[in-house]
Design a protein around this motif. Structure first.
Motif, PDB file in Angstrom:
ATOM      1  N   UNK A 155     -24.703  25.821 -58.231  1.00 25.50           N
ATOM      2  CA  UNK A 155     -26.004  26.378 -58.637  1.00 25.50           C
ATOM      3  C   UNK A 155     -27.139  25.490 -58.161  1.00 25.50           C
ATOM      4  N   UNK A 156     -26.947  24.172 -58.304  1.00 24.50           N
ATOM      5  CA  UNK A 156     -27.975  23.220 -57.865  1.00 24.50           C
ATOM      6  C   UNK A 156     -28.171  23.296 -56.356  1.00 24.50           C
ATOM      7  N   UNK A 157     -27.061  23.409 -55.622  1.00 23.64           N
ATOM      8  CA  UNK A 157     -27.122  23.489 -54.158  1.00 23.64           C
ATOM      9  C   UNK A 157     -27.835  24.774 -53.722  1.00 23.64           C
ATOM     10  N   UNK A 158     -27.574  25.858 -54.449  1.00 20.49           N
ATOM     11  CA  UNK A 158     -28.240  27.137 -54.144  1.00 20.49           C
ATOM     12  C   UNK A 158     -29.746  27.025 -54.374  1.00 20.49           C
ATOM     13  N   UNK A 159     -30.120  26.417 -55.519  1.00 19.34           N
ATOM     14  CA  UNK A 159     -31.550  26.276 -55.853  1.00 19.34           C
ATOM     15  C   UNK A 159     -32.289  25.453 -54.806  1.00 19.34           C
ATOM     16  N   UNK A 160     -31.610  24.404 -54.293  1.00 21.10           N
ATOM     17  CA  UNK A 160     -32.254  23.528 -53.316  1.00 21.10           C
ATOM     18  C   UNK A 160     -32.459  24.198 -51.966  1.00 21.10           C
ATOM     19  N   UNK A 161     -31.679  25.242 -51.680  1.00 18.22           N
ATOM     20  CA  UNK A 161     -31.761  25.914 -50.374  1.00 18.22           C
ATOM     21  C   UNK A 161     -31.943  27.417 -50.522  1.00 18.22           C
ATOM     22  N   UNK A 162     -32.564  27.825 -51.625  1.00 18.97           N
ATOM     23  CA  UNK A 162     -32.653  29.239 -51.995  1.00 18.97           C
ATOM     24  C   UNK A 162     -33.248  30.118 -50.909  1.00 18.97           C
ATOM     25  N   UNK A 163     -34.407  29.713 -50.366  1.00 17.63           N
ATOM     26  CA  UNK A 163     -35.112  30.551 -49.384  1.00 17.63           C
ATOM     27  C   UNK A 163     -34.260  30.791 -48.133  1.00 17.63           C
ATOM     28  N   UNK A 164     -33.628  29.716 -47.627  1.00 21.95           N
ATOM     29  CA  UNK A 164     -32.825  29.850 -46.403  1.00 21.95           C
ATOM     30  C   UNK A 164     -31.589  30.696 -46.647  1.00 21.95           C
ATOM     31  N   UNK A 165     -30.954  30.518 -47.817  1.00 24.67           N
ATOM     32  CA  UNK A 165     -29.735  31.275 -48.122  1.00 24.67           C
ATOM     33  C   UNK A 165     -30.050  32.757 -48.289  1.00 24.67           C
ATOM     34  N   UNK A 166     -31.120  33.069 -49.026  1.00 26.20           N
ATOM     35  CA  UNK A 166     -31.510  34.478 -49.206  1.00 26.20           C
ATOM     36  C   UNK A 166     -31.908  35.101 -47.874  1.00 26.20           C
ATOM     37  N   UNK A 187     -27.853  28.088 -43.938  1.00 27.04           N
ATOM     38  CA  UNK A 187     -28.581  28.304 -42.673  1.00 27.04           C
ATOM     39  C   UNK A 187     -29.706  27.305 -42.524  1.00 27.04           C
ATOM     40  N   UNK A 188     -29.963  26.924 -41.281  1.00 26.99           N
ATOM     41  CA  UNK A 188     -31.049  25.978 -41.002  1.00 26.99           C
ATOM     42  C   UNK A 188     -32.372  26.639 -41.278  1.00 26.99           C
ATOM     43  N   UNK A 189     -33.078  26.173 -42.298  1.00 29.14           N
ATOM     44  CA  UNK A 189     -34.388  26.745 -42.632  1.00 29.14           C
ATOM     45  C   UNK A 189     -35.424  26.153 -41.719  1.00 29.14           C
ATOM     46  N   UNK A 190     -36.246  27.015 -41.111  1.00 30.14           N
ATOM     47  CA  UNK A 190     -37.310  26.549 -40.225  1.00 30.14           C
ATOM     48  C   UNK A 190     -38.447  25.984 -41.056  1.00 30.14           C
TER      49      UNK A 190
END
Length: 295
Positions: A155-166, A187-190
């Motif tokens: 859950x913590x990992x998802x929250x930290x990368x939420x925008x890129x994952x969604x 995914x690599x977030x720009x």
């Protein structure tokens, strides 16, 4: 006319070849997996799943040639559990990691998990194309006991990368499932932060002298100038202070001739001094014949 075998005769056959029947008979799970792997081709031939499984159990199943249309690239199944059998959780994670490609091939999650559990799942080659071009390494979250992350860590990992994952189309549920299995991808977030622009140098202010103001150059007195008389000065300013409203001239003490400002001899003769014109005339000095008083 065929004579039916007696029970005793069948028992004798089975006694001598107990593995013959066992080897030729597939389990329901194996037939389900075979159906899932070739679902589109089998359905296209008009067979129902029930008919196919029945013929598969009897060892007489026919897989239509259309099965060859399945994607050529097949990802080998990972054998992580004991006896090469994957757990339902592992298969769920594998489905989540390749969801779009699997759904695009016509397989349902149920069919995929069934074939995965039997070790015969196929992941269409489109999974590679659907993955983001740049995949950042998974954030180094502390792993739980035995190398398996907890739901809280995922859950913590998802929250930290939420925008890129969604942005990659993954749901939180799918991501957490693959994270728990250790197969998650972030995914690599720009970066949306613009690179700081270098500060512009302050404009250089150039002061242009006014056209109406002309610099007045006052010749330096000759090194040999030694004023000897009264009201004779070494500098023009000193003489001007004596007669602010009168004209200051340069007198050649040797020739007794004075020169006006603007003349080449003004302030340049070896022996001379600055003096008010009225004082120069009073002391017997005379103006140069070819010079006129400036207006």
């Amino acid at each position: 006319m065929r004579v039916p075998l007696s029970i005793a005769a069948i028992a004798v056959i089975l006694a001598f070849s107990p593995n013959a029947v066992m080897a030729a008979t597939k389990t329901v799970k194996e037939c389900d997996a075979e159906y899932a792997a070739n679902k589109d081709a089998i359905k296209g031939s008009g067979q129902t799943k029930k008919d196919f499984v029945a013929s598969c159990r009897a060892g007489s199943e026919v897989v239509p040639a259309g099965a060859a249309a399945a994607p050529a690239a097949v990802t080998p199944a990972k054998s992580t559990a004991a006896g090469n059998v994957k757990t339902a959780k592992e298969c769920d994670a594998e489905y989540a990691a390749n969801k779009d490609a699997i759904k695009g091939s016509g397989q349902t999650k149920k069919d995929f998990v069934a074939s995965c559990r039997s070790g015969s799942e196929v992941i269409p080659g489109g999974a590679a194309a659907a993955a983001p071009a740049t995949v950042a390494p998974t954030a180094a979250a502390p792993a739980g006991a035995g190398g398996v992350k907890t739901a809280k860590e995922c859950d913590t990992e998802y929250s930290a990368n939420k925008a890129a994952i969604k942005g990659s189309g993954q749901t939180k549920k799918d991501f957490v499932a693959s994270c728990r299995a250790g197969t998650e991808t972030i995914p690599g977030a720009q970066s949306t932060t613009a690179a700081p622009q270098p500060a512009k140098p302050a404009p250089t202010v150039t002061t242009t002298p006014s056209k109406n103001v002309q610099a007045k150059t006052v010749p330096a007195p000759s090194a040999t100038t030694v004023p000897t008389g009264a009201n004779q000065f070494a500098t023009e300013a000193q003489a001007k202070a004596r007669c602010p409203s009168s004209t200051v001239v340069w007198v050649n003490l040797k020739s007794k001739i004075f020169h006006f400002a603007g003349n080449r001899n003004y302030g340049t003769t070896k022996s001379g001094a600055y003096i008010c014109e009225t004082d120069a005339t009073a002391e017997g000095f005379r103006a140069a014949e070819n010079e006129k008083q400036p207006q």
